[in-house]
Design a protein around this motif. Structure first.
Motif, PDB file in Angstrom:
ATOM      1  N   MET A 140     -13.110 -18.310 -31.057  1.00 17.48           N
ATOM      2  CA  MET A 140     -14.377 -17.608 -30.997  1.00 17.48           C
ATOM      3  C   MET A 140     -14.141 -16.188 -30.481  1.00 17.48           C
ATOM      4  O   MET A 140     -13.413 -15.986 -29.517  1.00 17.48           O
ATOM      5  CB  MET A 140     -15.343 -18.360 -30.072  1.00 17.48           C
ATOM      6  CG  MET A 140     -16.686 -17.673 -29.940  1.00 17.48           C
ATOM      7  SD  MET A 140     -17.874 -18.536 -28.891  1.00 17.48           S
ATOM      8  CE  MET A 140     -18.374 -19.853 -29.968  1.00 17.48           C
ATOM      9  N   GLU A 141     -14.770 -15.215 -31.132  1.00 18.50           N
ATOM     10  CA  GLU A 141     -14.658 -13.820 -30.720  1.00 18.50           C
ATOM     11  C   GLU A 141     -15.360 -13.626 -29.371  1.00 18.50           C
ATOM     12  O   GLU A 141     -16.284 -14.356 -29.038  1.00 18.50           O
ATOM     13  CB  GLU A 141     -15.303 -12.902 -31.760  1.00 18.50           C
ATOM     14  CG  GLU A 141     -14.711 -13.028 -33.143  1.00 18.50           C
ATOM     15  CD  GLU A 141     -13.286 -12.527 -33.218  1.00 18.50           C
ATOM     16  OE1 GLU A 141     -13.060 -11.340 -32.975  1.00 18.50           O
ATOM     17  OE2 GLU A 141     -12.397 -13.336 -33.527  1.00 18.50           O
ATOM     18  N   LYS A 142     -14.911 -12.602 -28.636  1.00 15.22           N
ATOM     19  CA  LYS A 142     -15.496 -12.307 -27.328  1.00 15.22           C
ATOM     20  C   LYS A 142     -16.007 -10.872 -27.295  1.00 15.22           C
ATOM     21  O   LYS A 142     -15.293  -9.941 -27.678  1.00 15.22           O
ATOM     22  CB  LYS A 142     -14.470 -12.487 -26.219  1.00 15.22           C
ATOM     23  CG  LYS A 142     -14.086 -13.919 -25.960  1.00 15.22           C
ATOM     24  CD  LYS A 142     -13.138 -14.010 -24.773  1.00 15.22           C
ATOM     25  CE  LYS A 142     -12.709 -15.452 -24.563  1.00 15.22           C
ATOM     26  NZ  LYS A 142     -11.779 -15.569 -23.430  1.00 15.22           N
ATOM     27  N   LEU A 143     -17.230 -10.720 -26.804  1.00 11.68           N
ATOM     28  CA  LEU A 143     -17.849  -9.419 -26.592  1.00 11.68           C
ATOM     29  C   LEU A 143     -17.944  -9.205 -25.086  1.00 11.68           C
ATOM     30  O   LEU A 143     -18.541 -10.013 -24.383  1.00 11.68           O
ATOM     31  CB  LEU A 143     -19.245  -9.369 -27.214  1.00 11.68           C
ATOM     32  CG  LEU A 143     -20.073  -8.115 -26.923  1.00 11.68           C
ATOM     33  CD1 LEU A 143     -19.402  -6.865 -27.484  1.00 11.68           C
ATOM     34  CD2 LEU A 143     -21.487  -8.275 -27.489  1.00 11.68           C
ATOM     35  N   LEU A 144     -17.350  -8.128 -24.615  1.00 16.08           N
ATOM     36  CA  LEU A 144     -17.384  -7.777 -23.196  1.00 16.08           C
ATOM     37  C   LEU A 144     -18.357  -6.622 -23.000  1.00 16.08           C
ATOM     38  O   LEU A 144     -18.223  -5.584 -23.645  1.00 16.08           O
ATOM     39  CB  LEU A 144     -15.986  -7.376 -22.707  1.00 16.08           C
ATOM     40  CG  LEU A 144     -15.888  -6.849 -21.282  1.00 16.08           C
ATOM     41  CD1 LEU A 144     -16.235  -7.939 -20.266  1.00 16.08           C
ATOM     42  CD2 LEU A 144     -14.481  -6.305 -21.024  1.00 16.08           C
ATOM     43  N   ILE A 145     -19.318  -6.824 -22.111  1.00 17.58           N
ATOM     44  CA  ILE A 145     -20.251  -5.768 -21.746  1.00 17.58           C
ATOM     45  C   ILE A 145     -19.950  -5.378 -20.307  1.00 17.58           C
ATOM     46  O   ILE A 145     -20.088  -6.191 -19.394  1.00 17.58           O
ATOM     47  CB  ILE A 145     -21.715  -6.214 -21.892  1.00 17.58           C
ATOM     48  CG1 ILE A 145     -21.994  -6.667 -23.324  1.00 17.58           C
ATOM     49  CG2 ILE A 145     -22.663  -5.086 -21.459  1.00 17.58           C
ATOM     50  CD1 ILE A 145     -23.360  -7.297 -23.543  1.00 17.58           C
ATOM     51  N   VAL A 146     -19.491  -4.148 -20.124  1.00 15.03           N
ATOM     52  CA  VAL A 146     -19.156  -3.637 -18.795  1.00 15.03           C
ATOM     53  C   VAL A 146     -20.225  -2.621 -18.421  1.00 15.03           C
ATOM     54  O   VAL A 146     -20.528  -1.724 -19.207  1.00 15.03           O
ATOM     55  CB  VAL A 146     -17.762  -2.962 -18.777  1.00 15.03           C
ATOM     56  CG1 VAL A 146     -17.451  -2.413 -17.388  1.00 15.03           C
ATOM     57  CG2 VAL A 146     -16.689  -3.952 -19.220  1.00 15.03           C
ATOM     58  N   TYR A 147     -20.788  -2.770 -17.219  1.00 11.57           N
ATOM     59  CA  TYR A 147     -21.845  -1.861 -16.814  1.00 11.57           C
ATOM     60  C   TYR A 147     -21.778  -1.530 -15.328  1.00 11.57           C
ATOM     61  O   TYR A 147     -21.185  -2.252 -14.531  1.00 11.57           O
ATOM     62  CB  TYR A 147     -23.227  -2.459 -17.129  1.00 11.57           C
ATOM     63  CG  TYR A 147     -23.645  -3.548 -16.166  1.00 11.57           C
ATOM     64  CD1 TYR A 147     -24.489  -3.256 -15.096  1.00 11.57           C
ATOM     65  CD2 TYR A 147     -23.181  -4.849 -16.302  1.00 11.57           C
ATOM     66  CE1 TYR A 147     -24.866  -4.251 -14.192  1.00 11.57           C
ATOM     67  CE2 TYR A 147     -23.551  -5.830 -15.410  1.00 11.57           C
ATOM     68  CZ  TYR A 147     -24.397  -5.529 -14.361  1.00 11.57           C
ATOM     69  OH  TYR A 147     -24.757  -6.500 -13.459  1.00 11.57           O
ATOM     70  N   HIS A 148     -22.419  -0.433 -14.991  1.00 17.30           N
ATOM     71  CA  HIS A 148     -22.655  -0.074 -13.592  1.00 17.30           C
ATOM     72  C   HIS A 148     -24.118   0.311 -13.473  1.00 17.30           C
ATOM     73  O   HIS A 148     -24.674   0.950 -14.370  1.00 17.30           O
ATOM     74  CB  HIS A 148     -21.784   1.092 -13.135  1.00 17.30           C
ATOM     75  CG  HIS A 148     -22.219   1.625 -11.803  1.00 17.30           C
ATOM     76  ND1 HIS A 148     -22.124   0.882 -10.655  1.00 17.30           N
ATOM     77  CD2 HIS A 148     -22.802   2.794 -11.457  1.00 17.30           C
ATOM     78  CE1 HIS A 148     -22.610   1.586  -9.640  1.00 17.30           C
ATOM     79  NE2 HIS A 148     -23.030   2.756 -10.110  1.00 17.30           N
TER      80      HIS A 148
END
Length: 163
Positions: free
Chosen positions: A1-9
Motif C-alpha cells: 500500500m502506498e503511503k502519503l506523509l503530511i508534515v506540518y507545523h
C-alpha cells in the motif's frame, strides 16, 4: 500500500486545521496509508518510508516557520538522492501573502528532485496586528474544502499510480 506523509507545523491552529482536513480526505479516499506528523517529530525515515508528501506550514515574517525549516534542515541530506521523483504538494497559512514560503518549500523540493503534483494552496488569514497574529486561527470551511480536495487528490493519485 502506498503511503502519503503530511508534515506540518502550527502554533496558532490554522495550519493544523489545514493539515488535518487534507489527512481526513486522504484517508476517506482509501487505498493509501496516510500519516499526519508534526514537523518537530518527523524524521528522515518518515520521508524514506513514504511515497508522496504534503508539506504544510505557516509563513512567519515572510518565510517558512522556523520549526518547518528545522525539519527540512534535519532531513535534507539524510534523504538526498533517495526520494527523487516522488510527488509533493504544499499548503501555507499566511497573514498576508504566503508566496515566499511557497518559493522556499519549492526550492527545497527541487533540491530533493520531487515532482509537484498539485498547485500550492495559500490560505490568507489577514492577521496583521500582534494580537491577530498570535490569536488562535479558525480556517473557513470553504478554505478547508480546498485542503480536503488536495488531500483526496494526492491519495487518489498515489493509489492509482498516476504519480
Amino acid at each position: 500500500m502506498e503511503k502519503l506523509l503530511i508534515v506540518y507545523h502550527s502554533r496558532t491552529g490554522g495550519t493544523q486545521a489545514m493539515a488535518e482536513a487534507a489527512a481526513e480526505a486522504a484517508r476517506a479516499e482509501g487505498g493509501v496509508e496516510t500519516i499526519l506528523k508534526r514537523a518537530d517529530e518527523a524524521e528522515p525515515d518518515d520521508l524514506l518510508a513514504s511515497d508522496g508528501y504534503i508539506f504544510a506550514a505557516p509563513e512567519n515574517l515572510a518565510a517558512i516557520a522556523g520549526v518547518m525549516k528545522a525539519f527540512y534542515d534535519r532531513c535534507y541530506y539524510a534523504v538526498l538522492g533517495k526520494i527523487e521523483g516522488r510527488p509533493y504538494a504544499q499548503m501555507v497559512c499566511a497573514g498576508s501573502d504566503g508566496e515566499n514560503a511557497v518559493k522556499q518549500t519549492a526550492r527545497i523540493a527541487k533540491g530533493w528532485r520531487l515532482k509537484i503534483a498539485q498547485e500550492p494552496i495559500i490560505i490568507c488569514t489577514h492577521a496583521q496586528t500582534k494580537e491577530e497574529i498570535l490569536a488562535e486561527k479558525t480556517i473557513p470551511e470553504e478554505e478547508l474544502k480546498r485542503c480536503r480536495e488536495l488531500g483526496a487528490a494526492m491519495a487518489a493519485g498515489l493509489a492509482m499510480g498516476v504519480f
